[in-house]
Design a protein around this motif. Structure first.
Motif, mmCIF file in Angstrom:
data_model
loop_
_atom_site.group_PDB
_atom_site.id
_atom_site.type_symbol
_atom_site.label_atom_id
_atom_site.label_comp_id
_atom_site.label_asym_id
_atom_site.label_seq_id
_atom_site.Cartn_x
_atom_site.Cartn_y
_atom_site.Cartn_z
ATOM 1 N N THR A 1 0.847 -1.196 0.000
ATOM 2 C CA THR A 1 0.000 0.000 0.000
ATOM 3 C C THR A 1 0.881 1.244 0.000
ATOM 4 N N PRO A 2 0.407 2.352 -0.573
ATOM 5 C CA PRO A 2 1.179 3.592 -0.582
ATOM 6 C C PRO A 2 1.437 4.110 0.830
ATOM 7 N N LEU A 3 2.502 4.907 0.967
ATOM 8 C CA LEU A 3 2.888 5.436 2.277
ATOM 9 C C LEU A 3 2.181 6.732 2.636
ATOM 10 N N GLY A 4 1.547 7.389 1.681
ATOM 11 C CA GLY A 4 0.995 8.710 1.941
ATOM 12 C C GLY A 4 2.124 9.733 1.997
ATOM 13 N N VAL A 5 1.949 10.775 2.791
ATOM 14 C CA VAL A 5 2.961 11.824 2.912
ATOM 15 C C VAL A 5 3.905 11.480 4.055
ATOM 16 N N ARG A 6 5.210 11.445 3.767
ATOM 17 C CA ARG A 6 6.210 11.158 4.791
ATOM 18 C C ARG A 6 7.332 12.207 4.727
ATOM 19 N N THR A 7 7.616 12.820 5.862
ATOM 20 C CA THR A 7 8.712 13.783 5.960
ATOM 21 C C THR A 7 9.972 13.043 6.367
ATOM 22 N N LEU A 8 11.002 13.126 5.542
ATOM 23 C CA LEU A 8 12.243 12.372 5.760
ATOM 24 C C LEU A 8 13.360 13.319 6.184
ATOM 25 N N THR A 9 14.018 12.988 7.286
ATOM 26 C CA THR A 9 15.139 13.799 7.771
ATOM 27 C C THR A 9 16.272 12.894 8.227
ATOM 28 N N GLY A 10 17.417 13.534 8.472
ATOM 29 C CA GLY A 10 18.501 12.831 9.125
ATOM 30 C C GLY A 10 18.212 12.675 10.598
ATOM 31 N N PRO A 11 19.155 12.100 11.360
ATOM 32 C CA PRO A 11 18.905 11.810 12.764
ATOM 33 C C PRO A 11 19.092 12.996 13.705
ATOM 34 N N GLU A 12 19.618 14.110 13.170
ATOM 35 C CA GLU A 12 19.871 15.272 14.022
ATOM 36 C C GLU A 12 19.807 16.540 13.186
ATOM 37 N N SER A 13 19.597 17.648 13.870
ATOM 38 C CA SER A 13 19.548 18.942 13.214
ATOM 39 C C SER A 13 20.857 19.666 13.509
ATOM 40 N N LEU A 14 21.572 20.077 12.455
ATOM 41 C CA LEU A 14 22.909 20.649 12.602
ATOM 42 C C LEU A 14 22.995 22.023 11.958
ATOM 43 N N THR A 15 23.766 22.915 12.572
ATOM 44 C CA THR A 15 24.071 24.190 11.931
ATOM 45 C C THR A 15 25.153 23.975 10.880
ATOM 46 N N HIS A 16 25.303 24.933 9.994
ATOM 47 C CA HIS A 16 26.377 24.814 9.005
ATOM 48 C C HIS A 16 27.752 24.941 9.659
ATOM 49 N N ALA A 17 27.819 25.628 10.789
ATOM 50 C CA ALA A 17 29.087 25.665 11.531
ATOM 51 C C ALA A 17 29.445 24.267 12.027
ATOM 52 N N GLU A 18 28.431 23.505 12.456
ATOM 53 C CA GLU A 18 28.688 22.132 12.896
ATOM 54 C C GLU A 18 29.040 21.230 11.716
ATOM 55 N N LEU A 19 28.422 21.463 10.567
ATOM 56 C CA LEU A 19 28.802 20.708 9.373
ATOM 57 C C LEU A 19 30.263 20.974 9.025
ATOM 58 N N ALA A 20 30.652 22.235 9.103
ATOM 59 C CA ALA A 20 32.048 22.599 8.814
ATOM 60 C C ALA A 20 33.003 21.944 9.807
ATOM 61 N N THR B 1 12.416 13.819 12.170
ATOM 62 C CA THR B 1 11.346 12.825 12.242
ATOM 63 C C THR B 1 11.929 11.420 12.385
ATOM 64 N N SER B 2 11.080 10.498 12.745
ATOM 65 C CA SER B 2 11.504 9.097 12.885
ATOM 66 C C SER B 2 11.146 8.276 11.656
ATOM 67 N N ALA B 3 10.770 8.941 10.556
ATOM 68 C CA ALA B 3 10.275 8.213 9.379
ATOM 69 C C ALA B 3 11.310 7.238 8.821
ATOM 70 N N VAL B 4 12.568 7.667 8.688
ATOM 71 C CA VAL B 4 13.580 6.774 8.117
ATOM 72 C C VAL B 4 13.783 5.530 8.981
ATOM 73 N N PRO B 5 14.061 5.672 10.284
ATOM 74 C CA PRO B 5 14.201 4.446 11.083
ATOM 75 C C PRO B 5 12.917 3.624 11.166
ATOM 76 N N ASP B 6 11.775 4.290 11.186
ATOM 77 C CA ASP B 6 10.516 3.549 11.242
ATOM 78 C C ASP B 6 10.318 2.694 9.991
ATOM 79 N N LEU B 7 10.673 3.252 8.837
ATOM 80 C CA LEU B 7 10.431 2.564 7.574
ATOM 81 C C LEU B 7 11.537 1.584 7.197
#
Length: 286
Positions: free
Chosen positions: A186-205, A258-264
Motif C-alpha cells: 500500500t502507498p505510504l501517503g505523505v512522509r517527511t524524511l530527515t537525518g537523525p539530528e539537526s545541525l548548523t552549518h558551523a557544525e557541518l564545517a 522525524t523518525s520516518a527513516v528508522p521507522d520505515l
C-alpha cells in the motif's frame, strides 16, 4: 503485453534516481530506468528506457505495463508541468502507485518556489485518485558536494543561513525509502524524511574539518555572494530557488527531526559524520 519490469524509475541517472535504482538492485528487484541518455544507466537489474518528459508518446511507451513508478525531475521552470503531465499519463496507463520526490514543508502558499510546485503536484496527484507516496526530504547532504571546490580552495563552507540548524539527510536513505515504497503493498501517503539530528552549518564545517585534517570555517555569506559561488555549477533558475530555500532554512523552518527513516527502514538514518568520512577526499586539498 510486455515482459519488462513493472517498476519504472523516472530520472534514473539523477542523484535520488540512482539511489532508488541501487536500493532496488540490492533487493534483487529488476526495474526500468528512464533517461534521455540511456548510456548513463548502470546496473544489471536496470532495463534502460529512453524517455523525455516533454515527449508524451515516449512517456506512454515507458509506462506500458508499469505498476509503480518513482517520479523526480530536474529543478527547472518546467518541473511542475512535467510532473503533472506524467501523473496524467500514469493514470491513463493504469499505474497503481507513484512515489513522488517532494520536499519538507511543501505548501501551495509558500514563498519558496520549490515548496509551491511540490505542493501543487501532490494536490494534483490526490485529485487524480492514484496511489501516492509523497516523500518530503530535507536538505540533501550530497548537496554540499556542489560547494566542494570552494571548500578546497578557500577553507570555508559558505551559506546564507546564519545559525539555523537543518536536519540534513543522506540521499541514500531517500533511495531506500523510495525503493521500499515501490514494492510495498500500500502507498505510504505523505512522509517527511530527515537525518537523525539537526545541525548548523558551523557544525557541518566542524565535521568536515575533523575528517579532512584541515580547519574548515563556516562563513555566513550574503545571498548574492552565495549565488556567485553556485553560478559555475547550477543554472540561474535553480540558484534563485536555492536562495529561497536557504532563506526558508535561515528562518528556522527546517529543523524538524522525524523518525520516518528508522521507522520505515528498521535502522537509524545515516548521520552527517558518516557522510563526511565517506566523502573526505572530495573536500580535502590534494
Amino acid at each position: 503485453m510486455t515482459t519488462a519490469p513493472e517498476i519504472l524509475i523516472v530520472g534514473a541517472t539523477g542523484s535520488t534516481g540512482r539511489a532508488v535504482s541501487g536500493a532496488l538492485a540490492t533487493e534483487g528487484i529488476a526495474h526500468r530506468a528512464m533517461s534521455r541518455d540511456t548510456t548513463r544507466v548502470t546496473g544489471e537489474l536496470a532495463t534502460p528506457v529512453r524517455g523525455d518528459l516533454d515527449d508524451a508518446q515516449g512517456v506512454r511507451e515507458a509506462l506500458n505495463g508499469v505498476r509503480a513508478a518513482y517520479l523526480v525531475t530536474p529543478s527547472t521552470e518546467a518541473a511542475e508541468t512535467q510532473q503533472r503531465r506524467f501523473l496524467d499519463e500514469a493514470v491513463a496507463a493504469g499505474v497503481e502507485h507513484v512515489v513522488l520526490l517532494s520536499q519538507l514543508g511543501a505548501d501551495i502558499d509558500s514563498p519558496v518556489r520549490f515548496l509551491r510546485y511540490h505542493a501543487a503536484v501532490e494536490n494534483h496527484a490526490e485529485g487524480l485518485g492514484i496511489g501516492i507516496s509523497a516523500l518530503r526530504p530535507n536538505l540533501f547532504m550530497q548537496g554540499l558536494l556542489a560547494l566542494a571546490e570552494t571548500v578546497r580552495r578557500t577553507g570555508t563552507l559558505p551559506a546564507p543561513i546564519g545559525s539555523a540548524p537543518v536536519s540534513v539527510i543522506d540521499v541514500r536513505d531517500i533511495g531506500e525509502v523510495a525503493a521500499n515504497a515501490l514494492i510495498a503493498p500500500t502507498p505510504l501517503g505523505v512522509r517527511t524524511l530527515t537525518g537523525p539530528e539537526s545541525l548548523t552549518h558551523a557544525e557541518l564545517a566542524d565535521h568536515l574539518s575533523t575528517v579532512t585534517g584541515r580547519r574548515i570555517r563556516f562563513e555566513d555569506v550574503d545571498p548574492r555572494q552565495f549565488a556567485e559561488v553556485l553560478a559555475p555549477v547550477l543554472p540561474t533558475w535553480q540558484i534563485e530557488g536555492l536562495l529561497e530555500d536557504y532563506a526558508h532554512y535561515a528562518r528556522g523552518e527546517a529543523t524538524e527531526v522525524t523518525s520516518a527513516v528508522p521507522d520505515l527502514l528498521g535502522r537509524p538514518a545515516r548521520d552527517f559524520r558518516r557522510f563526511a568520512v565517506e566523502h573526505a577526499d572530495v573536500f580535502r586539498v590534494a
